[in-house]
Design a protein around this motif. Sequence first.
Motif, PDB file in Angstrom:
ATOM      1  N   ALA A  68       0.835  -1.211   0.000  1.00  0.00           N
ATOM      2  CA  ALA A  68       0.000   0.000   0.000  1.00  0.00           C
ATOM      3  C   ALA A  68       0.865   1.254   0.000  1.00  0.00           C
ATOM      4  N   ALA A  69       1.951   1.229   0.791  1.00  0.00           N
ATOM      5  CA  ALA A  69       2.858   2.386   0.837  1.00  0.00           C
ATOM      6  C   ALA A  69       3.549   2.583  -0.515  1.00  0.00           C
ATOM      7  N   ALA A  70       3.974   1.469  -1.123  1.00  0.00           N
ATOM      8  CA  ALA A  70       4.621   1.556  -2.434  1.00  0.00           C
ATOM      9  C   ALA A  70       3.649   2.075  -3.487  1.00  0.00           C
ATOM     10  N   GLN A  71       2.403   1.625  -3.396  1.00  0.00           N
ATOM     11  CA  GLN A  71       1.385   2.089  -4.329  1.00  0.00           C
ATOM     12  C   GLN A  71       1.160   3.585  -4.185  1.00  0.00           C
ATOM     13  N   HIS A  72       1.099   4.045  -2.934  1.00  0.00           N
ATOM     14  CA  HIS A  72       0.885   5.474  -2.676  1.00  0.00           C
ATOM     15  C   HIS A  72       2.059   6.291  -3.224  1.00  0.00           C
ATOM     16  N   GLN A  73       3.267   5.800  -2.998  1.00  0.00           N
ATOM     17  CA  GLN A  73       4.448   6.514  -3.491  1.00  0.00           C
ATOM     18  C   GLN A  73       4.475   6.528  -5.016  1.00  0.00           C
ATOM     19  N   TYR A  74       4.131   5.390  -5.605  1.00  0.00           N
ATOM     20  CA  TYR A  74       4.129   5.297  -7.065  1.00  0.00           C
ATOM     21  C   TYR A  74       3.075   6.222  -7.666  1.00  0.00           C
ATOM     22  N   ASP A  75       1.878   6.225  -7.087  1.00  0.00           N
ATOM     23  CA  ASP A  75       0.814   7.099  -7.592  1.00  0.00           C
ATOM     24  C   ASP A  75       1.227   8.567  -7.497  1.00  0.00           C
ATOM     25  N   ILE A  90       3.480  -3.760  -7.945  1.00  0.00           N
ATOM     26  CA  ILE A  90       2.687  -2.590  -8.318  1.00  0.00           C
ATOM     27  C   ILE A  90       2.583  -2.564  -9.843  1.00  0.00           C
ATOM     28  N   ALA A  91       1.359  -2.547 -10.344  1.00  0.00           N
ATOM     29  CA  ALA A  91       1.150  -2.527 -11.787  1.00  0.00           C
ATOM     30  C   ALA A  91       1.457  -1.133 -12.341  1.00  0.00           C
ATOM     31  N   ALA A  92       2.183  -1.098 -13.452  1.00  0.00           N
ATOM     32  CA  ALA A  92       2.530   0.183 -14.076  1.00  0.00           C
ATOM     33  C   ALA A  92       1.287   0.818 -14.695  1.00  0.00           C
ATOM     34  N   THR A  93       1.142   2.119 -14.495  1.00  0.00           N
ATOM     35  CA  THR A  93       0.027   2.852 -15.099  1.00  0.00           C
ATOM     36  C   THR A  93       0.516   3.821 -16.168  1.00  0.00           C
ATOM     37  N   VAL A  94       1.816   3.857 -16.389  1.00  0.00           N
ATOM     38  CA  VAL A  94       2.396   4.683 -17.447  1.00  0.00           C
ATOM     39  C   VAL A  94       3.032   3.742 -18.461  1.00  0.00           C
ATOM     40  N   SER A  95       2.653   3.872 -19.724  1.00  0.00           N
ATOM     41  CA  SER A  95       3.148   2.966 -20.754  1.00  0.00           C
ATOM     42  C   SER A  95       4.622   3.212 -21.046  1.00  0.00           C
ATOM     43  N   GLN A  96       5.270   2.193 -21.567  1.00  0.00           N
ATOM     44  CA  GLN A  96       6.670   2.321 -21.941  1.00  0.00           C
ATOM     45  C   GLN A  96       6.846   3.304 -23.095  1.00  0.00           C
ATOM     46  N   ALA A  97       5.838   3.394 -23.955  1.00  0.00           N
ATOM     47  CA  ALA A  97       5.909   4.356 -25.062  1.00  0.00           C
ATOM     48  C   ALA A  97       5.944   5.782 -24.524  1.00  0.00           C
ATOM     49  N   THR A  98       5.119   6.043 -23.521  1.00  0.00           N
ATOM     50  CA  THR A  98       5.112   7.376 -22.908  1.00  0.00           C
ATOM     51  C   THR A  98       6.428   7.662 -22.216  1.00  0.00           C
ATOM     52  N   LEU A  99       6.927   6.689 -21.485  1.00  0.00           N
ATOM     53  CA  LEU A  99       8.198   6.878 -20.791  1.00  0.00           C
ATOM     54  C   LEU A  99       9.343   7.070 -21.774  1.00  0.00           C
ATOM     55  N   SER A 100       9.281   6.375 -22.917  1.00  0.00           N
ATOM     56  CA  SER A 100      10.321   6.526 -23.934  1.00  0.00           C
ATOM     57  C   SER A 100      10.307   7.937 -24.519  1.00  0.00           C
ATOM     58  N   ALA A 101       9.112   8.450 -24.784  1.00  0.00           N
ATOM     59  CA  ALA A 101       8.995   9.814 -25.315  1.00  0.00           C
ATOM     60  C   ALA A 101       9.465  10.838 -24.283  1.00  0.00           C
ATOM     61  N   ASP A 102       9.102  10.612 -23.032  1.00  0.00           N
ATOM     62  CA  ASP A 102       9.525  11.532 -21.967  1.00  0.00           C
ATOM     63  C   ASP A 102      11.037  11.491 -21.783  1.00  0.00           C
ATOM     64  N   SER A 103      11.613  10.302 -21.874  1.00  0.00           N
ATOM     65  CA  SER A 103      13.065  10.165 -21.746  1.00  0.00           C
ATOM     66  C   SER A 103      13.783  10.867 -22.900  1.00  0.00           C
TER      67      SER A 103
END
Length: 302
Positions: A147-154, A252-265
């Motif tokens: 739950a703590a990891a989820q909160h931090q990730y969100d 924790i399931a990812a809610t940001v796609s790898q495509a989005t992260l690639s563009a952001d990177s």
Amino acid sequence: MRKPLSVAPLVALLVAGLAGCSAIGPQPTEWVADTSQGAVYLSWTSTDGKLSGNESSSSENNYVVSTSSAPFTGTESDGKVTLDFGSALMSEAFTGKISNTDLHLTGTNSNGTVELDFKPGTVTQFKAAVAKEQDAATAAQTKAAIAAAQHQYDGAVAQLAPAVDAAQTALDTEQAALATEKQAMAVYASQVATAVSSGCSNSDASNAATGPEQGPPGDAAYALQTATDGLSKAASALTDAINAVNPPPSKIAATVSQATLSADSDLASRATTAAQQDGALASSDNSGIFTQGNKVWNLPYC
């Protein structure tokens, strides 16, 4: 002639009844209570209604279950029992009822009235109850950690979009400052070249060579340097935001796609490169203003 009445069936019933009574046996001297607050184990010896024994109980703190023990004394008579625990974890005195199958105790502690229901049991059963309690505590700890990891990730995900916007804005600002600076430096170089070729300094060339604090090329170089500093901070913040969500914490399931992260990177990389290269250009041009200016300042005025 009447047959004599047989007493064998009646004797058999009496024998069975007596056998059933003898099966009741003595009262147990080991008891276990498994409650939501922990497990309790009692073991005693009885001499003429006087009890002497030991109490063991479990407790949980920060997901770790531990046990403690303390001696006690007491009395038992006609199905009623009183136990005195002295300075043990429970209240000083518990009273209750006892039978071959149940022991019910009532007492008080700092939280108020305490009622415990025991069943005949062994120290092995007590240890099993403690192990079960530790398993539950470990499961609760795992659940809390997730739950703590989820909160931090969100929270990290929520910071990603603003970081992208800030980096893009800073890059746009920096690129505009770069274009302005290049144009100002080109004009400045042209004015200096004109003055040098004519052999004298006119007002335009002189004004253009007044230095970074006053002259247009210096202002443009300073503005570019400021823009690259802001871009560098924005790119760093974006990189931190990306690293905070990629990869996501365990379970924790990812809610940001790898495509989005690639563009952001890619944006963070382009912003970092631009900040480094254009910052170096601004610094070089700022120093070059004085070098070019000396060519004008040493000329006679036209």
